[in-house]
Design a protein around this motif. Sequence first.
Motif, short mmCIF file in Angstrom:
data_model
loop_
_atom_site.label_atom_id
_atom_site.label_comp_id
_atom_site.label_asym_id
_atom_site.label_seq_id
_atom_site.Cartn_x
_atom_site.Cartn_y
_atom_site.Cartn_z
N THR A 107 0.80 -1.22 0.00
CA THR A 107 0.00 0.00 0.00
C THR A 107 0.84 1.27 0.00
N ASN A 108 2.15 1.13 0.15
CA ASN A 108 3.03 2.30 0.11
C ASN A 108 4.14 2.11 -0.92
N ALA A 109 3.82 1.42 -2.01
CA ALA A 109 4.78 1.30 -3.11
C ALA A 109 4.77 2.60 -3.90
N CYS A 110 5.94 3.06 -4.31
CA CYS A 110 6.03 4.33 -5.01
C CYS A 110 7.17 4.30 -6.03
N VAL A 111 7.31 5.38 -6.77
CA VAL A 111 8.32 5.46 -7.82
C VAL A 111 9.36 6.52 -7.47
N THR A 112 10.46 6.50 -8.19
CA THR A 112 11.53 7.47 -7.96
C THR A 112 11.38 8.71 -8.84
N ASN A 113 10.58 8.57 -9.93
CA ASN A 113 10.44 9.62 -10.94
C ASN A 113 9.20 9.26 -11.75
N SER A 114 8.12 9.99 -11.55
CA SER A 114 6.82 9.57 -12.08
C SER A 114 6.62 9.96 -13.54
N GLN A 118 3.96 3.88 -12.95
CA GLN A 118 3.73 4.92 -11.95
C GLN A 118 2.23 5.01 -11.72
N GLY A 119 1.82 5.94 -10.87
CA GLY A 119 0.40 6.16 -10.66
C GLY A 119 -0.18 7.10 -11.71
N PHE A 120 -1.41 7.57 -11.47
CA PHE A 120 -2.08 8.44 -12.43
C PHE A 120 -3.23 9.16 -11.74
N TYR A 121 -3.49 10.39 -12.18
CA TYR A 121 -4.61 11.16 -11.61
C TYR A 121 -5.90 10.79 -12.33
N LEU A 122 -6.89 10.42 -11.55
CA LEU A 122 -8.20 10.09 -12.10
C LEU A 122 -9.19 11.16 -11.64
N GLY A 123 -8.85 12.40 -11.99
CA GLY A 123 -9.69 13.53 -11.62
C GLY A 123 -9.35 14.16 -10.29
N GLU A 124 -8.50 13.51 -9.47
CA GLU A 124 -8.09 14.13 -8.21
C GLU A 124 -7.36 15.44 -8.52
N HIS A 125 -7.70 16.46 -7.75
CA HIS A 125 -7.15 17.82 -7.96
C HIS A 125 -7.56 18.37 -9.34
N SER A 163 0.04 10.14 -8.16
CA SER A 163 1.08 10.01 -9.18
C SER A 163 2.29 9.24 -8.65
N PHE A 164 2.64 9.53 -7.41
CA PHE A 164 3.83 9.00 -6.75
C PHE A 164 3.68 7.52 -6.39
N MET A 185 7.53 1.52 3.14
CA MET A 185 7.87 2.36 2.00
C MET A 185 8.80 1.58 1.06
N VAL A 186 8.28 1.19 -0.09
CA VAL A 186 9.08 0.47 -1.08
C VAL A 186 8.99 1.22 -2.41
N GLN A 187 9.94 0.94 -3.30
CA GLN A 187 9.99 1.67 -4.58
C GLN A 187 10.27 0.73 -5.75
N ASN A 188 9.98 1.25 -6.96
CA ASN A 188 10.36 0.49 -8.16
C ASN A 188 11.87 0.32 -8.25
N LEU A 189 12.61 1.12 -7.54
CA LEU A 189 14.07 0.99 -7.42
C LEU A 189 14.47 -0.37 -6.86
N ASP A 190 13.55 -1.01 -6.13
CA ASP A 190 13.84 -2.24 -5.40
C ASP A 190 13.58 -3.52 -6.20
N PHE A 191 12.92 -3.40 -7.32
CA PHE A 191 12.46 -4.60 -8.03
C PHE A 191 13.62 -5.49 -8.47
N ALA A 192 14.62 -4.89 -9.11
CA ALA A 192 15.72 -5.70 -9.67
C ALA A 192 16.40 -6.54 -8.60
N GLN A 193 16.73 -5.91 -7.48
CA GLN A 193 17.43 -6.64 -6.42
C GLN A 193 16.54 -7.71 -5.79
N THR A 194 15.24 -7.44 -5.73
CA THR A 194 14.31 -8.43 -5.20
C THR A 194 14.28 -9.68 -6.08
N PHE A 195 14.15 -9.46 -7.40
CA PHE A 195 14.09 -10.60 -8.32
C PHE A 195 15.38 -11.41 -8.28
N LEU A 196 16.50 -10.70 -8.22
CA LEU A 196 17.79 -11.40 -8.21
C LEU A 196 17.96 -12.24 -6.94
#
Length: 545
Positions: free
Chosen positions: A69-76, A360-367, A379-380, A401-412
């Motif tokens: 529930t707190n997965a996020c990206v480094t650059n959206s 990444q995420g996306f705005y569905l009318g929020e704001h 978005s984040f 707090m996890v990020q897409n930065l973590d995927f590669a090392q997780t898979f390996l």
Amino acid sequence: MNTKKISLLIMTAIMAFTSCEKATETAKRPNILFIMSDDHAYQAISAYGGKLNHTPHIDRLADEGMIFTNACVTNSICAPSRATILTGKHSHINGKIDNLMPFDTTQITFPQIFQQNGYQTAMFGKLHFGNNPKGVDEFMILPDQGYYLNPDFHTPRGDTTIVGYVTDIITDLTLNWLKNKRDESKPFMMMYLHKAPHRPWWPSPEKFEEYTKKQFPEPKSLFDTYQNRGTAAKTAEMNLLTHMMYSHDSKIRPELLEKMGSKVTPVVEEFQNGFYGPYNRATEEQKKLYNVVLDSINEVFEKEWPTMNDEDKMRWKYQRYMQDYLACISSVDDNVGRVLDYLDESGLAENTIVVYTSDQGFYLGEHGWFDKRFMYDESFKTPLIVRWPDKVKAGTTENEMVQNLDFAQTFLEAAEIKAPQDMQGESLMPLLMAEKEKWNREAVYYHYYEYPSVHMVKRHYGIATKEYKLAHFYYDVDEWELYDRLNDPCEMNNIYHDEKYTDVVNELKEQLDQLKLKYKDSPELAEQFIQQHQNIKVDKGNEFW
């Protein structure tokens, strides 16, 4: 039989047994199926508690695995997010800071490492940069953003066009490889990458017809006035009413817009060929299917738009947006179900890690917005669901707090492969294996660069914890924003200047400096990228933005 022959037979038998034993050990390593959609907001997955739509097949992964529930990206933004996933490094290290800057092709990607360690690798769908992905045995990838209708593909054998709907086709290619081309003596690492639901949101004909009859709940902040936010929120060009395009996005025929003339307000700049570029990909038979719904939409627009006030127009555009966007997601969900069914039927599910995420995420009318780019949550944050039978406890929720930065090392690590020391993520294995005491991350780092450019979201970097988010908007402004993520989850009130939060600001700034040092980011690097970016022409007429 003489002694030499007996010895030779024994040695042959030992070698065969050893080879067989090694093959068995290799086969025990888990397969990895990485499923990624493009711009799929977590709000549009019912497993995340969203009320917009129902995604039974993606939800099935959550029921049988772990949902973050707190997965996020480094650059959206699309290409930089994908570069981060492939390399396990931040944008300023892999070179792909935005959609324009080139990717540093000397970077090692995790598919290369898998390939070098005995895995069979494949990639089907949208990569978004480069036509010859390294470390991939078999691929068919969309050029650039790709098309929804009758898409072109790059392959190792040249380019080809396949008639049909892109989400179905990418799945067909994936299933064909799994059924007919997979080397059963090797574990596999498969990247199954959807174009949908990226703009311009062309659903399949049957979903188009189904979803235009639906109405969707509006977000609370649809009519946000940004009164408690800074310059960046007030000047971004992603408002549904004033920036979402009539032809490209809402499917209003250009001829009708011309006919209606001054009756169409507000005036919105259109992409050149924004409607007919995607529409003319269709065959005549396909156009007949689309025209029934298109004619209906255009008839309603011609009749009702001139009589609407701005509030009504905002609501109309929101519904048109949701109808197409969620219809595209419905096709993704259906096709994910096809692949999951095959994994079950074939027995592969038992030893396959399945990951579902978005770039990444996306705005569905929020704001009042569509698109992404900001560090604000919609978005984040990104969906992340992991299923690994007998390893990951079914039906679990993780809020670290996890990020897409973590995927590669997780898979390996899951594949028992040592990760390169220069990767910057953290393996998620402690969380997946219910060993949370081994996880010690408290905050994540974010940096967005693509400005001035389409949507005009200002450059910013920041830090996020479970409790707070601090962002610094820079380049042509110098503004800070702080949000209380627990008490203000919609991020409507910037409390940076509130004296009650002075200690929080100081502590977060100190942590932010430490993260910039850890990840080797600096003002000098940012300035270097700014200068490089200014030398690249931004084509706002490109229908794919």
